[in-house]
Design a protein around this motif. Structure first.
Motif, PDB file in Angstrom:
ATOM      1  N   HIS A  65      12.691  -3.369  23.228  1.00 58.05           N
ATOM      2  CA  HIS A  65      12.594  -1.920  23.718  1.00 58.05           C
ATOM      3  C   HIS A  65      12.291  -1.716  25.135  1.00 58.05           C
ATOM      4  O   HIS A  65      12.821  -0.655  25.866  1.00 58.05           O
ATOM      5  CB  HIS A  65      11.217  -1.147  23.019  1.00 58.05           C
ATOM      6  N   THR A  66      11.834  -2.439  25.974  1.00 60.93           N
ATOM      7  CA  THR A  66      11.374  -2.362  27.375  1.00 60.93           C
ATOM      8  C   THR A  66      13.010  -2.582  28.036  1.00 60.93           C
ATOM      9  O   THR A  66      13.179  -1.873  28.860  1.00 60.93           O
ATOM     10  CB  THR A  66      10.456  -3.629  27.891  1.00 60.93           C
ATOM     11  N   VAL A  67      13.646  -3.798  27.357  1.00 59.60           N
ATOM     12  CA  VAL A  67      14.984  -3.848  28.195  1.00 59.60           C
ATOM     13  C   VAL A  67      15.806  -2.632  27.846  1.00 59.60           C
ATOM     14  O   VAL A  67      16.489  -2.002  28.603  1.00 59.60           O
ATOM     15  CB  VAL A  67      15.664  -5.041  27.453  1.00 59.60           C
ATOM     16  N   PHE A  68      15.929  -2.004  26.703  1.00 63.65           N
ATOM     17  CA  PHE A  68      16.544  -1.168  26.358  1.00 63.65           C
ATOM     18  C   PHE A  68      16.338   0.036  26.960  1.00 63.65           C
ATOM     19  O   PHE A  68      17.079   0.868  27.580  1.00 63.65           O
ATOM     20  CB  PHE A  68      16.409  -0.757  24.650  1.00 63.65           C
ATOM     21  N   ASP A  69      14.914   0.495  27.118  1.00 67.40           N
ATOM     22  CA  ASP A  69      14.420   1.606  27.666  1.00 67.40           C
ATOM     23  C   ASP A  69      14.836   1.754  29.401  1.00 67.40           C
ATOM     24  O   ASP A  69      15.176   2.666  29.952  1.00 67.40           O
ATOM     25  CB  ASP A  69      12.948   1.823  27.670  1.00 67.40           C
ATOM     26  N   HIS A  70      14.805   0.560  30.220  1.00 67.28           N
ATOM     27  CA  HIS A  70      14.878   0.131  31.443  1.00 67.28           C
ATOM     28  C   HIS A  70      16.519   0.427  31.902  1.00 67.28           C
ATOM     29  O   HIS A  70      16.917   0.576  32.905  1.00 67.28           O
ATOM     30  CB  HIS A  70      14.282  -0.994  31.923  1.00 67.28           C
ATOM     31  N   PHE A  71      17.239  -0.280  30.697  1.00 67.79           N
ATOM     32  CA  PHE A  71      18.777  -0.541  31.217  1.00 67.79           C
ATOM     33  C   PHE A  71      19.800   0.151  30.590  1.00 67.79           C
ATOM     34  O   PHE A  71      20.779   0.344  30.943  1.00 67.79           O
ATOM     35  CB  PHE A  71      19.005  -2.140  31.397  1.00 67.79           C
ATOM     36  N   LEU A  72      19.553   0.610  29.394  1.00 72.64           N
ATOM     37  CA  LEU A  72      20.588   0.807  28.362  1.00 72.64           C
ATOM     38  C   LEU A  72      20.315   2.244  27.849  1.00 72.64           C
ATOM     39  O   LEU A  72      21.321   2.933  27.589  1.00 72.64           O
ATOM     40  CB  LEU A  72      20.641  -0.176  27.191  1.00 72.64           C
ATOM     41  N   SER A  73      19.111   2.844  27.744  1.00 71.82           N
ATOM     42  CA  SER A  73      18.790   4.058  27.261  1.00 71.82           C
ATOM     43  C   SER A  73      19.251   5.066  28.415  1.00 71.82           C
ATOM     44  O   SER A  73      18.746   5.190  29.540  1.00 71.82           O
ATOM     45  CB  SER A  73      17.505   4.154  26.990  1.00 71.82           C
ATOM     46  N   PHE A  93      26.366  -9.712  32.760  1.00 74.34           N
ATOM     47  CA  PHE A  93      25.010  -9.080  32.665  1.00 74.34           C
ATOM     48  C   PHE A  93      24.569  -8.235  31.753  1.00 74.34           C
ATOM     49  O   PHE A  93      23.439  -8.150  30.954  1.00 74.34           O
ATOM     50  CB  PHE A  93      24.599  -8.691  34.321  1.00 74.34           C
ATOM     51  N   HIS A  94      25.819  -7.248  31.613  1.00 73.97           N
ATOM     52  CA  HIS A  94      25.449  -6.034  30.611  1.00 73.97           C
ATOM     53  C   HIS A  94      25.623  -6.489  29.527  1.00 73.97           C
ATOM     54  O   HIS A  94      24.992  -5.952  28.409  1.00 73.97           O
ATOM     55  CB  HIS A  94      26.575  -5.299  30.904  1.00 73.97           C
ATOM     56  N   PHE A  95      26.499  -7.813  29.251  1.00 74.95           N
ATOM     57  CA  PHE A  95      26.355  -8.378  27.874  1.00 74.95           C
ATOM     58  C   PHE A  95      25.159  -8.863  27.424  1.00 74.95           C
ATOM     59  O   PHE A  95      24.685  -8.555  26.094  1.00 74.95           O
ATOM     60  CB  PHE A  95      27.562  -9.236  27.516  1.00 74.95           C
ATOM     61  N   VAL A  96      24.619  -9.510  28.280  1.00 75.18           N
ATOM     62  CA  VAL A  96      23.348 -10.128  28.123  1.00 75.18           C
ATOM     63  C   VAL A  96      22.147  -9.132  27.788  1.00 75.18           C
ATOM     64  O   VAL A  96      21.367  -9.018  26.727  1.00 75.18           O
ATOM     65  CB  VAL A  96      22.736 -11.096  29.010  1.00 75.18           C
ATOM     66  N   LEU A  97      21.973  -8.010  28.387  1.00 76.43           N
ATOM     67  CA  LEU A  97      21.316  -6.767  28.169  1.00 76.43           C
ATOM     68  C   LEU A  97      21.336  -6.165  26.744  1.00 76.43           C
ATOM     69  O   LEU A  97      20.295  -6.098  26.135  1.00 76.43           O
ATOM     70  CB  LEU A  97      21.403  -5.857  28.983  1.00 76.43           C
ATOM     71  N   ARG A  98      22.682  -5.946  26.379  1.00 80.16           N
ATOM     72  CA  ARG A  98      22.917  -5.599  25.158  1.00 80.16           C
ATOM     73  C   ARG A  98      22.463  -6.380  23.947  1.00 80.16           C
ATOM     74  O   ARG A  98      22.100  -6.051  22.882  1.00 80.16           O
ATOM     75  CB  ARG A  98      24.510  -5.119  24.809  1.00 80.16           C
ATOM     76  N   PHE A 105      25.662  -7.030  16.366  1.00 82.61           N
ATOM     77  CA  PHE A 105      26.125  -6.942  17.683  1.00 82.61           C
ATOM     78  C   PHE A 105      27.350  -7.629  18.024  1.00 82.61           C
ATOM     79  O   PHE A 105      28.433  -7.457  18.674  1.00 82.61           O
ATOM     80  CB  PHE A 105      25.201  -6.849  18.286  1.00 82.61           C
ATOM     81  N   TRP A 106      27.362  -8.914  17.421  1.00 87.82           N
ATOM     82  CA  TRP A 106      28.026  -9.999  17.720  1.00 87.82           C
ATOM     83  C   TRP A 106      29.701  -9.516  17.272  1.00 87.82           C
ATOM     84  O   TRP A 106      30.617 -10.206  18.032  1.00 87.82           O
ATOM     85  CB  TRP A 106      27.963 -11.403  17.172  1.00 87.82           C
ATOM     86  N   PHE A 107      29.881  -8.741  16.134  1.00 84.55           N
ATOM     87  CA  PHE A 107      31.132  -8.391  15.703  1.00 84.55           C
ATOM     88  C   PHE A 107      31.641  -6.940  16.071  1.00 84.55           C
ATOM     89  O   PHE A 107      32.375  -6.558  15.801  1.00 84.55           O
ATOM     90  CB  PHE A 107      31.149  -8.617  14.121  1.00 84.55           C
ATOM     91  N   GLN A 108      30.709  -6.333  17.121  1.00 79.68           N
ATOM     92  CA  GLN A 108      31.284  -5.094  17.588  1.00 79.68           C
ATOM     93  C   GLN A 108      32.427  -5.260  18.546  1.00 79.68           C
ATOM     94  O   GLN A 108      32.665  -6.163  19.387  1.00 79.68           O
ATOM     95  CB  GLN A 108      30.047  -4.348  18.315  1.00 79.68           C
ATOM     96  N   MET A 109      33.325  -4.034  18.566  1.00 78.35           N
ATOM     97  CA  MET A 109      34.181  -4.181  19.690  1.00 78.35           C
ATOM     98  C   MET A 109      33.959  -4.539  21.166  1.00 78.35           C
ATOM     99  O   MET A 109      34.622  -5.113  21.445  1.00 78.35           O
ATOM    100  CB  MET A 109      35.019  -2.634  19.524  1.00 78.35           C
ATOM    101  N   GLY A 110      32.752  -3.911  21.560  1.00 75.56           N
ATOM    102  CA  GLY A 110      32.388  -4.163  23.197  1.00 75.56           C
ATOM    103  C   GLY A 110      32.126  -5.769  23.224  1.00 75.56           C
ATOM    104  O   GLY A 110      32.554  -6.313  24.119  1.00 75.56           O
ATOM    105  N   SER A 111      31.666  -6.290  22.120  1.00 76.78           N
ATOM    106  CA  SER A 111      31.467  -7.936  22.145  1.00 76.78           C
ATOM    107  C   SER A 111      32.819  -8.544  22.226  1.00 76.78           C
ATOM    108  O   SER A 111      33.000  -9.504  23.235  1.00 76.78           O
ATOM    109  CB  SER A 111      30.534  -8.204  21.264  1.00 76.78           C
ATOM    110  N   ILE A 112      33.576  -8.185  21.331  1.00 77.37           N
ATOM    111  CA  ILE A 112      34.737  -8.852  21.351  1.00 77.37           C
ATOM    112  C   ILE A 112      35.681  -8.725  22.674  1.00 77.37           C
ATOM    113  O   ILE A 112      36.198  -9.557  23.139  1.00 77.37           O
ATOM    114  CB  ILE A 112      35.693  -8.576  20.242  1.00 77.37           C
ATOM    115  N   VAL A 113      35.582  -7.462  23.387  1.00 82.40           N
ATOM    116  CA  VAL A 113      36.128  -7.281  24.571  1.00 82.40           C
ATOM    117  C   VAL A 113      35.521  -7.955  25.806  1.00 82.40           C
ATOM    118  O   VAL A 113      36.520  -8.680  26.381  1.00 82.40           O
ATOM    119  CB  VAL A 113      35.994  -5.909  24.888  1.00 82.40           C
TER     120      VAL A 113
END
Length: 218
Positions: A86-94, A152-157, A167-175
């Motif tokens: 939740h800390t990572v999500f709130d600081h970088f992705l939310s 870096f963004h992939f690691v955060l996600r 998450f591993w099978f999502q389109m963004g990860s495959i890209v």
């Protein structure tokens, strides 16, 4: 017509010279992406299995009537991991936070720049040798910088994902797996391949979702 024919002949000759000098190694890039994806998936499955076994062993081996102190608590617990996620999500992705909004804007802009670089290089041979030490090749260094940010963004996600297997099978990860590993391989073998870089344009499909999120947050 003559100018168009001359340009076509020059492009074909340039690509033929590149093939004769460097050879065709496009399958290396495909193999790198596929290997990275499936090796990462295997590591993820092994980690999930052993982590669940370890957590069950930690909690089940202690008698129910035993007094538990803070020193008996394992270093890693589901509560601590959830808090870190939740800390990572709130600081970088939310997008509810200013830092998360900046990250979302940068990620979208860098995807636009990456696709623009791809279009700019589309008149070049599909596969060609590169000089890593050539400081005049600014597109190479720009592509490296962009892919470092994408990694870096992939690691955060990955850290913030509530279900990493999904998450591993999502389109963004495959890209990401189709574009980041080939960039790293290009530096090692000093060859560039434009084959799958167009997949960055698939991230534009999330533009509506991003705009709706920004509008809902005011």
């Amino acid at each position: 017509m003559n100018e168009l024919a001359n340009c076509t002949c020059k492009a074909v000759c340039k690509e033929l010279n590149t093939i004769q000098r460097c050879g065709r190694n496009w399958y290396w890039f495909l193999l790198t992406s596929a290997t990275s994806y499936f090796v990462g998936l295997t590591i993820l499955l092994i980690f999930r299995h052993f982590y669940s076994m370890w957590m069950r062993n930690v909690y089940h081996r202690r008698p129910s009537n035993q007094y538990i102190t803070q020193y008996d608590t394992p270093f890693l617990t589901p509560e601590k991991i959830d808090k870190f996620q939740h800390t990572v999500f709130d600081h970088f992705l939310s997008v509810q936070t200013s830092s998360g909004k900046c990250t979302a804007i940068l990620y979208f802009l860098f995807n636009v720049i990456s696709v623009t670089l791809y279009i700019n290089q589309s008149d070049q041979p599909l596969e060609q040798c590169i000089d890593v030490l050539d400081t005049c090749n600014w597109t190479l260094y720009a592509d490296i910088g962009l892919n470092v940010f994408f990694l870096f963004h992939f690691v955060l996600r990955l850290i913030a994902a509530p279900n990493r297997l999904k998450f591993w099978f999502q389109m963004g990860s495959i890209v990401d797996f189709c574009t980041i590993p080939p960039c790293a391989l290009a530096l090692i073998i000093e060859r560039n391949w434009l084959g799958m870089r167009f997949m960055r344009a698939l991230r534009f499909m999330q533009m509506g979702e991003i705009l709706m999120t920004f509008n809902s947050t005011g």
